[in-house]
Write an enzyme that holds these catalytic residues in place. Sequence first.
Site, PDB file in Angstrom:
ATOM      1  N   LYS A   1      -8.056  12.500   0.409  1.00  0.00           N
ATOM      2  CA  LYS A   1      -7.560  11.287  -0.276  1.00  0.00           C
ATOM      3  C   LYS A   1      -6.752  11.733  -1.476  1.00  0.00           C
ATOM      4  O   LYS A   1      -6.930  12.845  -1.984  1.00  0.00           O
ATOM      5  CB  LYS A   1      -8.741  10.432  -0.735  1.00  0.00           C
ATOM      6  CG  LYS A   1      -8.380   9.004  -1.041  1.00  0.00           C
ATOM      7  CD  LYS A   1      -8.447   8.104   0.181  1.00  0.00           C
ATOM      8  CE  LYS A   1      -8.044   6.686  -0.117  1.00  0.00           C
ATOM      9  NZ  LYS A   1      -8.438   5.765   0.953  1.00  0.00           N
TER      10      LYS A   1
ATOM     11  N   ASP B   1      -2.937   3.111   0.547  1.00  0.00           N
ATOM     12  CA  ASP B   1      -4.215   2.563   0.058  1.00  0.00           C
ATOM     13  C   ASP B   1      -3.800   1.563  -1.026  1.00  0.00           C
ATOM     14  O   ASP B   1      -2.644   1.085  -1.010  1.00  0.00           O
ATOM     15  CB  ASP B   1      -5.122   3.689  -0.493  1.00  0.00           C
ATOM     16  CG  ASP B   1      -6.547   3.212  -0.788  1.00  0.00           C
ATOM     17  OD1 ASP B   1      -7.352   3.130   0.149  1.00  0.00           O
ATOM     18  OD2 ASP B   1      -6.863   2.904  -1.953  1.00  0.00           O
TER      19      ASP B   1
HETATM   20  N1  LIG Z   1      -4.824   0.082   3.504  1.00  0.00           N
HETATM   21  C1  LIG Z   1      -5.681   0.607   4.367  1.00  0.00           C
HETATM   22  O1  LIG Z   1      -5.329   0.926   5.515  1.00  0.00           O
HETATM   23  C2  LIG Z   1      -7.113   0.785   3.994  1.00  0.00           C
HETATM   24  C3  LIG Z   1      -7.616   0.321   2.803  1.00  0.00           C
HETATM   25  N2  LIG Z   1      -8.956   0.398   2.556  1.00  0.00           N
HETATM   26  C4  LIG Z   1      -9.530  -0.117   1.324  1.00  0.00           C
HETATM   27  O2  LIG Z   1      -9.303  -1.527   1.259  1.00  0.00           O
HETATM   28  C5  LIG Z   1      -9.225  -1.947  -0.106  1.00  0.00           C
HETATM   29  C6  LIG Z   1      -7.939  -2.732  -0.315  1.00  0.00           C
HETATM   30  O3  LIG Z   1      -6.821  -1.880  -0.035  1.00  0.00           O
HETATM   31  P1  LIG Z   1      -5.388  -2.447   0.349  1.00  0.00           P
HETATM   32  O4  LIG Z   1      -5.510  -3.822   0.869  1.00  0.00           O
HETATM   33  O5  LIG Z   1      -4.731  -1.407   1.158  1.00  0.00           O
HETATM   34  O6  LIG Z   1      -4.684  -2.441  -1.062  1.00  0.00           O
HETATM   35  P2  LIG Z   1      -3.603  -3.486  -1.654  1.00  0.00           P
HETATM   36  O7  LIG Z   1      -3.019  -2.815  -2.816  1.00  0.00           O
HETATM   37  O8  LIG Z   1      -2.725  -3.983  -0.574  1.00  0.00           O
HETATM   38  O9  LIG Z   1      -4.525  -4.698  -2.111  1.00  0.00           O
HETATM   39  C7  LIG Z   1      -5.553  -4.524  -3.045  1.00  0.00           C
HETATM   40  C8  LIG Z   1      -6.126  -5.869  -3.383  1.00  0.00           C
HETATM   41  O10 LIG Z   1      -7.294  -5.686  -4.162  1.00  0.00           O
HETATM   42  C9  LIG Z   1      -7.144  -6.391  -5.397  1.00  0.00           C
HETATM   43  N3  LIG Z   1      -7.736  -5.548  -6.450  1.00  0.00           N
HETATM   44  C10 LIG Z   1      -7.439  -4.263  -6.744  1.00  0.00           C
HETATM   45  N4  LIG Z   1      -8.158  -3.845  -7.792  1.00  0.00           N
HETATM   46  C11 LIG Z   1      -8.917  -4.883  -8.138  1.00  0.00           C
HETATM   47  C12 LIG Z   1      -9.885  -5.094  -9.150  1.00  0.00           C
HETATM   48  N5  LIG Z   1     -10.190  -4.125 -10.025  1.00  0.00           N
HETATM   49  N6  LIG Z   1     -10.492  -6.309  -9.179  1.00  0.00           N
HETATM   50  C13 LIG Z   1     -10.195  -7.270  -8.277  1.00  0.00           C
HETATM   51  N7  LIG Z   1      -9.275  -7.147  -7.318  1.00  0.00           N
HETATM   52  C14 LIG Z   1      -8.663  -5.972  -7.253  1.00  0.00           C
HETATM   53  C15 LIG Z   1      -5.661  -6.537  -5.604  1.00  0.00           C
HETATM   54  O11 LIG Z   1      -5.367  -7.643  -6.407  1.00  0.00           O
HETATM   55  C16 LIG Z   1      -5.180  -6.725  -4.173  1.00  0.00           C
HETATM   56  O12 LIG Z   1      -5.351  -8.057  -3.769  1.00  0.00           O
HETATM   57  C17 LIG Z   1      -9.362  -0.671  -0.932  1.00  0.00           C
HETATM   58  O13 LIG Z   1     -10.737  -0.487  -1.238  1.00  0.00           O
HETATM   59  C18 LIG Z   1      -8.929   0.424   0.028  1.00  0.00           C
HETATM   60  O14 LIG Z   1      -9.465   1.686  -0.317  1.00  0.00           O
HETATM   61  C19 LIG Z   1      -9.826   0.893   3.487  1.00  0.00           C
HETATM   62  C20 LIG Z   1      -9.384   1.380   4.677  1.00  0.00           C
HETATM   63  C21 LIG Z   1      -7.977   1.454   4.977  1.00  0.00           C
HETATM   64  O1  LIG Z   2      -4.664   5.683   7.415  1.00  0.00           O
HETATM   65  C1  LIG Z   2      -5.098   6.582   6.746  1.00  0.00           C
HETATM   66  O2  LIG Z   2      -4.838   7.767   6.890  1.00  0.00           O
HETATM   67  C2  LIG Z   2      -6.086   6.342   5.620  1.00  0.00           C
HETATM   68  C3  LIG Z   2      -6.562   4.960   5.415  1.00  0.00           C
HETATM   69  C4  LIG Z   2      -7.457   4.986   4.240  1.00  0.00           C
HETATM   70  O3  LIG Z   2      -7.036   5.379   3.165  1.00  0.00           O
HETATM   71  C5  LIG Z   2      -8.855   4.633   4.363  1.00  0.00           C
HETATM   72  O4  LIG Z   2      -9.389   4.614   5.474  1.00  0.00           O
HETATM   73  O5  LIG Z   2      -9.496   4.376   3.319  1.00  0.00           O
END
Ligand SMILES: NC(=O)C1=CN([C@@H]2O[C@H](COP(=O)(O)OP(=O)(O)OC[C@H]3O[C@@H](n4cnc5c(N)ncnc54)[C@H](O)[C@@H]3O)[C@@H](O)[C@H]2O)C=CC1
Ligand SMILES: O=C(O)CCC(=O)C(=O)O
Length: 447
Positions: free
Chosen positions: A127, A167
Amino acid sequence: MLHEKLASVYDNVLRRNPGETEFHQAVREVLESIGPVLGKHPEYAESKIIERICEPERQIIFRVPWEDDQGEVHINRGFRVEFNSALGPYKGGLRFHPSVYLGIVKFLGFEQIFKNSLTGLPIGGGKGGSDFDPKGRSEREIMRFCQSFMTELYRHLGEYTDVPAGDIGVGGREIGYLFGQYKRITNRYESGVITGKGIGYGGAQVRTEATGYGCAFFVEEMLKARGTSFDGKRVVVSGSGNVAIYTIEKVQQLGGTVVACSDSSGYVVDDKGIDLDLLKQVKEVERQRVDVYAKRRGGEAAFVAGRSVWEVPCEVAMPSATQNELTGRDAEILVRNGCIAVGEGANMPTMPEGVRVFREAGVAFGLGKAANAGGVATSALEMQQNASRDSWSFEFSERRLQEIMQDIHARCLATADEYGMPGDYVAGANIDGFKRVADAILALGLI
Ligand SMILES: NC(=O)C1=CN([C@@H]2O[C@H](COP(=O)(O)OP(=O)(O)OC[C@H]3O[C@@H](n4cnc5c(N)ncnc54)[C@H](O)[C@@H]3O)[C@@H](O)[C@H]2O)C=CC1
Ligand SMILES: O=C(O)CCC(=O)C(=O)O
């Protein structure tokens, strides 16, 4: 309670990684689950497999200098933790958020080892990210930052070495700039070096949707295992980023009604169900806060500033924003309001006290490692397509994703049964994910 041998491993982790509280939390959760494995497999302890898994193979910290639109110079810190490559090249996203420091990157990288193992695909765990805050930055500033970040990171990457993705704060736009700079520096069109690329230049169908869709598929399996479904259920999703939006989309397709979502400013509640086109317009196109959604929805939706979205009554909760966003008290409120299932789209969103409340109340609790593994699994499918110069259809890719999530769900339950903890997804996922990595490390010698 920790098994005696694991307690000393954990003490060492605390001592060697001071102040990295999120990393400690992630390690403790895994160690609490794998105690029973040591009885059946003394070879893991004898070969110090757990100590090896808790120590990253490599940690890279670097300076990221960049210039804003006014010509002022800024210095951020970049990170990449290459945690474990026993199963394949390091694989895991990049996070751009002001809260990022080594402890967050290490917790995420550690989680990624077991999640990637659970997918059954050949990917190790890593990561990265930066404490850069993209909020309020112009397109040009974002591009310059991504280019500077990649100007250092590129030397550590490669399709057989380390493959980042998105992420928090890193989506399709940033991946494009990062890939463009990698290509320019190396003079190689190495598509498999990064995933989450645009469909027009080596990206894969369904990668954008994969984490959210996958999480909905996982929860559908948990509900099925309890003789029910999404049909007619009230669902609350936290966040309104990539994972949240595509969780909402799939839950709606599966018959659920998502009545609330949020961002760091507060939440919106919309009892008739979130209008997804409007949410996508506000969040993906205009990059605005959720209160704008409520204003445009007229009288249908209300915005509540600065409160926890978990106070909205629901039967299914899907935390999809960030770590430690759901407290023990939130969990008690959810249970009192009749919540029967939780699917973690985010990484480690539920605090340990909340996990305990859910498990004691018999709530089906799908932890992030299992429930949100669809994103990285589809990244591995993107790498497969890049390696074979192929491109699959949306329907085929979605079917593959659903099969992977069904398989993860089935293995979690089978492993939990095998170890005498029926229905315990936390134990099932941690043990199953751990064993595959542990066996690979044993087979590869003293690595
Ligand atoms: N994008 C991906 O493929 C993956 C993402 N994740 C996890 O999913 C979660 C969301 O990621 P994404 O949707 O990709 O990011 P993103 O940047 O698209 O969205 C993040 C969301 O979380 C909210 N947020 C962030 N920090 C915050 C805080 N301190 N308090 C309240 N809301 C907060 C933001 O306002 C936004 O709505 C993270 O925990 C990430 O690690 C897990 C697996 C894969
Ligand atoms: O698609 C990836 O390689 C990583 C996605 C990711 O950051 C996660 O699973 O938390």
